[in-house]
Design an enzyme around this catalytic site. Structure first.
Site, PDB file in Angstrom:
ATOM      1  N   LYS A  38       7.921 -69.661 105.193  1.00 47.83           N
ATOM      2  CA  LYS A  38       9.099 -70.435 104.751  1.00 47.83           C
ATOM      3  C   LYS A  38       8.684 -71.410 103.643  1.00 47.83           C
ATOM      4  O   LYS A  38       7.483 -71.657 103.444  1.00 47.83           O
ATOM      5  CB  LYS A  38       9.664 -71.207 105.949  1.00 47.83           C
ATOM      6  CG  LYS A  38       8.696 -72.229 106.548  1.00 47.83           C
ATOM      7  CD  LYS A  38       9.174 -72.764 107.884  1.00 47.83           C
ATOM      8  CE  LYS A  38       8.152 -73.741 108.458  1.00 47.83           C
ATOM      9  NZ  LYS A  38       8.523 -74.197 109.817  1.00 47.83           N
ATOM     10  N   TYR A 264       3.013 -97.462  84.611  1.00 47.46           N
ATOM     11  CA  TYR A 264       4.119 -98.385  84.913  1.00 47.46           C
ATOM     12  C   TYR A 264       3.674 -99.537  85.797  1.00 47.46           C
ATOM     13  O   TYR A 264       2.900 -99.354  86.729  1.00 47.46           O
ATOM     14  CB  TYR A 264       5.247 -97.633  85.626  1.00 47.46           C
ATOM     15  CG  TYR A 264       5.897 -96.574  84.770  1.00 47.46           C
ATOM     16  CD1 TYR A 264       6.453 -96.901  83.528  1.00 47.46           C
ATOM     17  CD2 TYR A 264       5.957 -95.256  85.204  1.00 47.46           C
ATOM     18  CE1 TYR A 264       7.054 -95.930  82.743  1.00 47.46           C
ATOM     19  CE2 TYR A 264       6.563 -94.280  84.426  1.00 47.46           C
ATOM     20  CZ  TYR A 264       7.108 -94.615  83.196  1.00 47.46           C
ATOM     21  OH  TYR A 264       7.699 -93.650  82.428  1.00 47.46           O
TER      22      TYR A 264
HETATM   23  C1  LIG Z   1       7.323 -73.965 110.565  1.00 44.30           C
HETATM   24  C2  LIG Z   1       7.383 -73.307 111.881  1.00 44.30           C
HETATM   25  C3  LIG Z   1       6.244 -72.700 112.435  1.00 44.30           C
HETATM   26  C4  LIG Z   1       4.856 -72.799 111.822  1.00 44.30           C
HETATM   27  O1  LIG Z   1       4.267 -74.013 112.233  1.00 44.30           O
HETATM   28  P1  LIG Z   1       2.758 -74.376 111.817  1.00 44.30           P
HETATM   29  O2  LIG Z   1       2.501 -75.679 112.478  1.00 44.30           O
HETATM   30  O3  LIG Z   1       2.765 -74.511 110.333  1.00 44.30           O
HETATM   31  O4  LIG Z   1       1.889 -73.286 112.291  1.00 44.30           O
HETATM   32  C5  LIG Z   1       6.409 -71.972 113.590  1.00 44.30           C
HETATM   33  N1  LIG Z   1       7.607 -71.884 114.201  1.00 44.30           N
HETATM   34  C6  LIG Z   1       8.709 -72.487 113.723  1.00 44.30           C
HETATM   35  C7  LIG Z   1      10.000 -72.353 114.455  1.00 44.30           C
HETATM   36  C8  LIG Z   1       8.639 -73.231 112.562  1.00 44.30           C
HETATM   37  O5  LIG Z   1       9.733 -73.842 112.089  1.00 44.30           O
END
Ligand SMILES: *Cc1c(COP(=O)(O)O)cnc(C)c1O
Length: 370
Positions: A38, A264
């Site tokens: 994702k 800045y």
């Molecule tokens: C993002 C996510 C993961 C992965 O988690 P990590 O800590 O990066 O391994 C797994 N399951 C769900 C539902 C997530 O949203």
């Protein structure tokens, strides 16, 4: 060293991703691995990472929403994909047509999917809420949802391929409570006549730390990118290799006098004559402004301090008397085994977690497979 590539680049070490997946798979077997890609593969490039993770032995891909899943299909990826975050306006039809498993968090979603006109029964995985208080069927709806799902399955209107939940990773006690709640949900689902192939609960942290949370599949995100989900352990402690190296080509070099104010608000002034190098990465690239004046970058084997405020497009490094030139390459972070600062370092400097450091790397940074 001069360099003709783009001025901002993230090199993604696909061999590291393959090796990370292989290593984690060996740890969790016989559970199978879902590579979570994702958010553009946590900033690394979703399709690049997906292919490498599949080569490393991941059996599944996981994404938050259907748009992400369809983008993987459009990139030619045919592996099983699960997408789990929807809202009442989500149109499931294109995802079902593309053979994507839908993570279902409400009875309304179940009905919406069952009412679609499809060639084969849509594949769903029921998400149950076990203590994170986000999405997922709450315990009060389990009986009704499981019975309804079993009925729809018998009618050939869908197939329940999996049941899953997600942990808060708060403490051993809270995870154990969630594991117990999940086991209750599994038993109720079975009583209702469901027999899902895939029961899954663990993301990277629990996959590594809690063998009895592995069930049939683990959802591996941060670990496949070579980063640790634990504050007290780093990549090397887990035998993982960070996959992203973030580089910028020095755009300007300037010698300044004692007293010169930098960037800045002049939160830093030179206390002696020195040389400043300008790197064309800023908070628009996801470089956290909160790390202003404390972060370090690597140039030709030496770590130099970031001075003054990190701006939208650029940051300034104090290189002292080092013979740094326009066109030289600065490494903001990469594999600390090579001397580079790490995403963990940036997380500490900015008061956040390594997940946020890599995931926010923005679209002006070109990704290259390495
Ligand atoms: C993002 C996510 C993961 C992965 O988690 P990590 O800590 O990066 O391994 C797994 N399951 C769900 C539902 C997530 O949203």
């Amino acid at each position: 060293m001069t360099h003709l590539g783009p001025e901002r680049r993230a090199d993604i070490d696909l061999a590291a991703i393959r090796a990370n997946v292989e290593r984690l798979r060996a740890q969790v077997a016989p559970a199978v691995a879902m590579a979570v890609v994702k958010a553009n593969g946590y900033g690394h490039g979703a399709a690049l990472v997906a292919r490498a993770a599949l080569e490393g032995g991941a059996a599944w891909l996981g994404v938050a929403d259907i748009g992400e899943a369809l983008a993987l299909r459009a990139a030619g990826i045919t592996a099983p994909i699960l997408a789990w975050l929807h809202d009442p306006t989500t149109d499931f039809a294109p995802a079902i047509d593309a053979g994507i498993d839908i993570g279902v968090s409400t009875i309304d979603q179940l009905e919406a999917i069952a009412s679609l006109d499809t060639d084969a029964p849509p594949l769903v995985q029921l998400k149950v809420e076990t203590g994170l208080s986000r999405n997922g069927l709450p315990p009060a709806h389990w009986d009704e949802a499981f019975e309804r799902a079993a009925l729809l399955e018998k009618a050939g209107l869908l197939r329940v391929r999996g049941i899953f939940s997600h942990l808060a990773n708060t403490s051993a006690e809270s995870d154990e409570e969630a594991i117990a709640a999940f086991s209750t949900a599994l038993a109720l689902a079975e009583d209702a006549g469901l027999s899902p192939d895939l029961r899954h609960l663990a993301s990277t942290a629990a996959a590594i730390q809690r063998p009895h949370a592995r069930f049939d599949l683990v959802r591996l995100g941060i670990g496949i990118y070579g980063l640790s989900p634990f504050g007290e352990m780093d990549s090397a402690d887990l035998g993982l290799r960070p996959a992203m190296t973030l580089r910028g080509r020095i755009a300007a070099v300037r010698r300044v006098d004692e007293g010169a104010g930098v960037s800045y608000d002049h939160i830093w002034r030179a206390s002696a004559p020195t040389t400043l190098a300008l790197i064309p990465l800023g908070y628009a690239e996801g470089i956290p402004r909160a790390a202003s004046d404390v972060a370090e970058v690597w140039i030709d084997g030496v770590r130099h301090p970031v001075r003054g405020r990190i701006a939208m497009d650029q940051l300034v490094v104090d290189v002292g008397d080092a013979p740094v030139q326009v066109g030289d390459i600065a490494v903001l972070f990469g594999d600390p085994a090579r001397g580079h600062p790490s995403a963990d370092d940036w997380a500490r400097w900015a008061g956040t977690i390594n997940y946020e450091i890599v995931t926010r790397i923005g679209p002006r940074v070109e990704r290259f497979a390495e």
